[in-house]
Design a protein around this motif. Structure first.
Motif, PDB file in Angstrom:
ATOM      1  N   VAL A 171       0.821  -1.211   0.000  1.00 40.17           N
ATOM      2  CA  VAL A 171       0.000   0.000   0.000  1.00 40.17           C
ATOM      3  C   VAL A 171       0.855   1.260   0.000  1.00 40.17           C
ATOM      4  O   VAL A 171       0.582   2.214  -0.742  1.00 40.17           O
ATOM      5  CB  VAL A 171      -0.968  -0.007   1.202  1.00 40.17           C
ATOM      6  CG1 VAL A 171      -1.713   1.325   1.309  1.00 40.17           C
ATOM      7  CG2 VAL A 171      -1.967  -1.156   1.077  1.00 40.17           C
ATOM      8  N   THR A 210      -6.672  -4.296  -1.206  1.00 39.38           N
ATOM      9  CA  THR A 210      -7.704  -3.371  -1.697  1.00 39.38           C
ATOM     10  C   THR A 210      -8.345  -2.601  -0.553  1.00 39.38           C
ATOM     11  O   THR A 210      -8.540  -1.381  -0.645  1.00 39.38           O
ATOM     12  CB  THR A 210      -8.795  -4.158  -2.464  1.00 39.38           C
ATOM     13  OG1 THR A 210      -8.201  -4.828  -3.574  1.00 39.38           O
ATOM     14  CG2 THR A 210      -9.889  -3.230  -2.957  1.00 39.38           C
ATOM     15  N   LYS A 213      -5.769  -0.024   0.884  1.00 34.98           N
ATOM     16  CA  LYS A 213      -5.535   1.098  -0.023  1.00 34.98           C
ATOM     17  C   LYS A 213      -6.626   2.151   0.151  1.00 34.98           C
ATOM     18  O   LYS A 213      -6.351   3.348   0.248  1.00 34.98           O
ATOM     19  CB  LYS A 213      -5.498   0.612  -1.474  1.00 34.98           C
ATOM     20  CG  LYS A 213      -4.183  -0.020  -1.886  1.00 34.98           C
ATOM     21  CD  LYS A 213      -4.212  -0.438  -3.355  1.00 34.98           C
ATOM     22  CE  LYS A 213      -2.858  -1.001  -3.785  1.00 34.98           C
ATOM     23  NZ  LYS A 213      -2.875  -1.445  -5.204  1.00 34.98           N
ATOM     24  N   ARG A 216      -6.294   3.806   3.605  1.00 30.74           N
ATOM     25  CA  ARG A 216      -5.228   4.810   3.675  1.00 30.74           C
ATOM     26  C   ARG A 216      -5.689   6.134   3.058  1.00 30.74           C
ATOM     27  O   ARG A 216      -5.403   7.200   3.598  1.00 30.74           O
ATOM     28  CB  ARG A 216      -3.972   4.302   2.966  1.00 30.74           C
ATOM     29  CG  ARG A 216      -2.829   5.323   2.922  1.00 30.74           C
ATOM     30  CD  ARG A 216      -1.525   4.675   2.513  1.00 30.74           C
ATOM     31  NE  ARG A 216      -0.553   5.640   2.048  1.00 30.74           N
ATOM     32  CZ  ARG A 216       0.214   6.376   2.855  1.00 30.74           C
ATOM     33  NH1 ARG A 216       0.104   6.262   4.172  1.00 30.74           N
ATOM     34  NH2 ARG A 216       1.101   7.227   2.359  1.00 30.74           N
TER      35      ARG A 216
END
Length: 227
Positions: A171, A210, A213, A216
């Motif tokens: 990530v 996924t 990500k 974040r």
């Protein structure tokens, strides 16, 4: 005597819940997994953990146990005969608890690297590397697992975070656990991940990438708004 029902309130995206589930699997304890929507926490979760309102929560015989490391010790003390996860020797047990405490104190740097960018992230990555260096040099020399030949609570404390940190590496696009720099941890990780009970509990890697990500992006956007 009727078997007391064991329930685990958690989320598949949480390494702290995964720790607990792995321990239950290793002990052969039957349990019901109750998935929590953390954006809309259930009344039961709030009832069982009114102070922190967090997962994981283990409910055994109608009584709640909270905080993952406390839950791990509770599981070991409640079902000590099956697949012991702490050494029998008192000194070795104290060493295991030392490393569990060390990991719990230092692992925050990994999450800080995930939640930040720039100088803050650089420092968090440096702190993570220092933690790994300490474990490489002092905790795993000459041993298959932290306790010796058998997997234990310290392995669960560290190993689940290693799996999640590999997701965080993708990530944030930074390699933290390098095989050449940390050969003992890398070899230990391979053994840990091959334990069938561990493999059964780990969430799908791609789905986790996924999820984190997106997470974040949300965290960084919130930090930018508040600054």
């Amino acid at each position: 005597m009727e078997e007391e029902v064991v329930k685990l309130f958690g989320s598949r995206s949480s390494p702290f819940c995964c720790r607990v589930e792995c321990a239950l699997k290793l002990k052969g304890v039957k349990y019901e997994y109750i998935t929590e929507d953390l954006s809309n926490k259930s009344n039961l979760l709030l009832q069982y953990n009114p102070v922190h309102k967090k997962i994981p929560v283990l409910v055994h015989g109608g009584k709640a146990v909270v905080e993952s490391m406390i839950i791990l010790e509770y599981i070991e003390e409640t079902w000590p005969e099956v697949n012991p996860l702490l050494p029998a020797d008192l000194h070795e047990r104290s060493v295991a608890r030392f490393w569990m405490k060390f990991i719990e104190d230092k692992c925050l740097s990994i999450w800080q690297a995930f939640r930040t960018k720039g100088e803050q992230q650089t420092k968090a990555i440096a702190d993570s590397l220092e933690m790994l260096k300490t474990i490489e040099e002092h905790a795993l020399t000459g041993k298959a697992f932290f306790n010796g030949d058998n997997i234990g609570l310290t392995d669960l404390a560290f190993g689940i975070l290693v799996y999640w940190s590999s997701v965080i590496e993708v990530v944030i696009k930074v390699k933290i656990l390098d095989a050449q720099t940390f050969p003992l941890i890398t070899s230990w990780k391979q053994r840990f991940m091959e334990v069938s009970e561990i493999k059964d509990c780990l969430p799908n890697y791609d789905e986790l990438v996924t999820f984190f990500k997106l997470r974040r992006e949300i965290v960084l956007a919130a930090a930018a708004t508040s600054s």
